[in-house]
Design a protein around this motif. Structure first.
Motif, mmCIF file in Angstrom:
data_model
loop_
_atom_site.group_PDB
_atom_site.id
_atom_site.type_symbol
_atom_site.label_atom_id
_atom_site.label_comp_id
_atom_site.label_asym_id
_atom_site.label_seq_id
_atom_site.Cartn_x
_atom_site.Cartn_y
_atom_site.Cartn_z
ATOM 1 N N SER A 280 0.836 -1.192 0.000
ATOM 2 C CA SER A 280 0.000 0.000 0.000
ATOM 3 C C SER A 280 0.875 1.248 0.000
ATOM 4 N N GLY A 281 0.828 1.992 -1.093
ATOM 5 C CA GLY A 281 1.620 3.222 -1.198
ATOM 6 C C GLY A 281 2.525 3.196 -2.410
ATOM 7 N N GLY A 282 2.508 4.277 -3.184
ATOM 8 C CA GLY A 282 3.325 4.340 -4.392
ATOM 9 C C GLY A 282 4.812 4.305 -4.110
ATOM 10 N N THR A 283 5.255 5.022 -3.056
ATOM 11 C CA THR A 283 6.677 5.030 -2.722
ATOM 12 C C THR A 283 7.144 3.657 -2.273
ATOM 13 N N THR A 284 6.314 2.995 -1.473
ATOM 14 C CA THR A 284 6.643 1.643 -1.004
ATOM 15 C C THR A 284 6.777 0.692 -2.180
ATOM 16 N N ALA A 285 5.819 0.751 -3.101
ATOM 17 C CA ALA A 285 5.863 -0.120 -4.274
ATOM 18 C C ALA A 285 7.098 0.162 -5.123
ATOM 19 N N ALA A 286 7.464 1.450 -5.244
ATOM 20 C CA ALA A 286 8.638 1.818 -6.045
ATOM 21 C C ALA A 286 9.923 1.257 -5.431
ATOM 22 N N ILE A 287 10.022 1.314 -4.112
ATOM 23 C CA ILE A 287 11.201 0.765 -3.423
ATOM 24 C C ILE A 287 11.295 -0.735 -3.666
ATOM 25 N N LEU A 288 10.182 -1.445 -3.518
ATOM 26 C CA LEU A 288 10.185 -2.898 -3.701
ATOM 27 C C LEU A 288 10.489 -3.266 -5.153
ATOM 28 N N ALA A 289 9.976 -2.488 -6.093
ATOM 29 C CA ALA A 289 10.262 -2.755 -7.503
ATOM 30 C C ALA A 289 11.741 -2.550 -7.801
ATOM 31 N N ARG A 290 12.305 -1.469 -7.267
ATOM 32 C CA ARG A 290 13.723 -1.174 -7.503
ATOM 33 C C ARG A 290 14.623 -2.242 -6.881
ATOM 34 N N GLU A 291 14.336 -2.620 -5.659
ATOM 35 C CA GLU A 291 15.195 -3.566 -4.944
ATOM 36 C C GLU A 291 15.080 -4.989 -5.478
ATOM 37 N N THR A 292 13.948 -5.323 -6.093
ATOM 38 C CA THR A 292 13.759 -6.687 -6.606
ATOM 39 C C THR A 292 13.938 -6.773 -8.117
ATOM 40 N N GLY A 293 14.120 -5.619 -8.772
ATOM 41 C CA GLY A 293 14.289 -5.625 -10.217
ATOM 42 C C GLY A 293 13.019 -5.935 -10.979
ATOM 43 N N ARG A 294 11.884 -5.658 -10.371
ATOM 44 C CA ARG A 294 10.601 -5.937 -11.014
ATOM 45 C C ARG A 294 9.905 -4.641 -11.401
ATOM 46 N N GLU A 295 8.887 -4.775 -12.252
ATOM 47 C CA GLU A 295 8.212 -3.594 -12.766
ATOM 48 C C GLU A 295 6.800 -3.477 -12.187
ATOM 49 N N ILE A 296 6.365 -2.225 -12.024
ATOM 50 C CA ILE A 296 5.003 -1.945 -11.585
ATOM 51 C C ILE A 296 4.144 -1.694 -12.812
ATOM 52 N N GLU A 297 2.994 -2.341 -12.870
ATOM 53 C CA GLU A 297 2.081 -2.169 -13.990
ATOM 54 C C GLU A 297 0.750 -1.633 -13.474
ATOM 55 N N ALA A 298 0.201 -0.667 -14.174
ATOM 56 C CA ALA A 298 -1.063 -0.056 -13.762
ATOM 57 C C ALA A 298 -2.235 -0.968 -14.105
ATOM 58 N N GLU A 299 -3.279 -0.887 -13.295
ATOM 59 C CA GLU A 299 -4.531 -1.588 -13.551
ATOM 60 C C GLU A 299 -5.619 -0.546 -13.793
ATOM 61 N N ILE A 300 -6.492 -0.827 -14.727
ATOM 62 C CA ILE A 300 -7.578 0.123 -15.015
ATOM 63 C C ILE A 300 -8.949 -0.524 -14.866
ATOM 64 N N SER A 301 -8.986 -1.757 -14.346
ATOM 65 C CA SER A 301 -10.259 -2.482 -14.252
ATOM 66 C C SER A 301 -10.999 -2.192 -12.953
ATOM 67 N N ASP A 302 -10.406 -1.411 -12.068
ATOM 68 C CA ASP A 302 -11.040 -1.187 -10.768
ATOM 69 C C ASP A 302 -11.221 0.304 -10.490
#
Length: 382
Positions: free
Chosen positions: A254-276
């Motif tokens: 929960s939180g954009g900054t938190t997600a960005a940190i986890l994406a950076r540290e794990t080398g994964r990408e964040i993808e937006a959802e538009i269905s909700d």
């Protein structure tokens, strides 16, 4: 490993009365859970006092190791019998459950318990004995993952009498409703709330009697880990990512900054959802390893609101709200359906948004709601 004993109850007090004449008492002793549901004769203050005495006497004595005969005899000698109707002033049901699935029940004049199973449905064999002049029914059986045991007061059986329908809906109808609820709801809280809300509707929101439903659901432990807020020190970003990668069960971010940190540290990408898309709650995102990624402050606040409304509903459409696809509804459902909840709360001040203090308050609200649901909770500050 033992099961999680998920318990919940809901009570409706008779319309016009200040207090409910049904009472529930619970005590946990190690891997043992004792629950007593008592129904005082009549309604109002007198019924409430006598039902409270019955439930507390039974729980306290059984907790301290008293045998059944001694407990029932004490209750019989403590509470009088109505001289007009020749009825005990308080009926009761006792459930003694263990984390390995063993269950022992004792019933005196309450409607028979309802047991729903994943593979079968029915009432185990019962034996009758007479203690202190009272006919007591006992049973012993084993519950497995997904099984649900419910006890209702007679006010549930009488729901709608003289109101929407000409007759109360009866034990068999309540059993069928609970079987359907157990298929739709994983938590004891959800099952109990569904029946209570439906009873209230049948009574046209003016219950003609006290009506209580008590539910025990035996479940395997289901963990949920929630990550929200950046760590106070940047060097702890890796620690947060390691916790994310090693989390068992379901994971929420929960939180954009938190997600960005986890994406950076794990080398994964964040993808937006538009269905909700929702006008009240920001949209969610996707991140490999997380079951849900939400916005922070607004979503957490709405999640806390939904959980508090679920615990003390102010209207009858809480289930509709929880079935929405927005991030808050989905996160609230995950919390309700889990048994063990760990929240990693970052302590850094967000320079782009002064929501750090508000976020902490909402996390505390969520933790309190989870505890009220009987969940095992853990807070990790980072």
């Amino acid at each position: 490993m033992g099961f999680f004993l998920d318990t919940a109850y809901r009570s409706l007090k008779k319309h016009g009365e200040e207090l409910c004449g049904d009472q529930v008492a619970m005590e946990r002793i190690g891997d043992r859970l004792i629950i007593v549901m008592s129904d005082g004769l009549g309604s109002g203050v007198k019924a409430n006092i006598l039902a409270t005495l019955t439930s507390r006497i039974a729980v306290t004595m059984l907790k301290e190791g008293a045998i059944l005969e001694e407990t029932v005899d004490t209750i019989a000698r403590t509470l009088p019998v109505c001289s007009v109707r020749n009825l005990a002033y308080s009926t009761f049901t006792v459930i003694e459950a263990f984390e390995d699935g063993r269950v022992h029940t004792v019933e005196f004049d309450n409607p028979a318990y309802i047991l729903t199973r994943k593979t079968e449905s029915g009432i185990p064999e019962k034996t009758m004995s007479t203690i202190a002049g009272k006919s007591i029914w006992e049973s012993d059986f084993i519950m497995d993952d997904g099984d649900c045991l419910s006890v209702v007061s007679d006010g549930v059986l009488y729901a709608s009498q003289g109101m929407i329908l000409n007759q109360g809906w009866g034990w068999e109808d309540v059993r069928d409703f609970l079987k359907d609820s157990a298929r739709a709801e994983k938590s004891a809280s959800g099952i109990a709330l569904q029946l209570s809300v439906f009873c209230n509707v049948l009574y046209d929101l003016k219950p003609g009697d006290d009506a209580t439903v008590l539910t025990l659901a035996v479940r395997k432990n289901e963990g949920l880990t929630i990550f929200t807020g950046p760590p106070l020190r940047a060097e702890d970003d890796r620690r947060l990512a390691d916790a994310f990668l090693n989390a068992s069960g379901k994971v929420a971010v929960s939180g954009g900054t938190t997600a960005a940190i986890l994406a950076r540290e794990t080398g994964r990408e964040i993808e937006a959802e538009i269905s909700d898309m929702d006008e009240l709650v920001p949209p969610t995102s996707r991140l490999e390893g997380a079951d849900i990624v939400t916005e922070g402050a607004l979503t957490l606040a709405r999640t806390a609101d939904l959980l508090e409304e679920f615990l003390s509903p102010t209207d009858d459409d809480i289930f509709l709200k929880l079935r929405k696809r927005n991030g808050a509804a989905r996160l609230a459902r995950m919390i309700i359906d889990s048994t063990d909840i760990t929240i990693w709360l970052g302590s850094a001040v967000n320079l782009a948004n002064s929501d750090t203090h508000i976020r902490s308050l909402d996390v505390m609200r969520i933790m309190e709601a989870a505890k009220s649901l009987g969940r095992n909770t853990k807070l990790v500050m980072i």
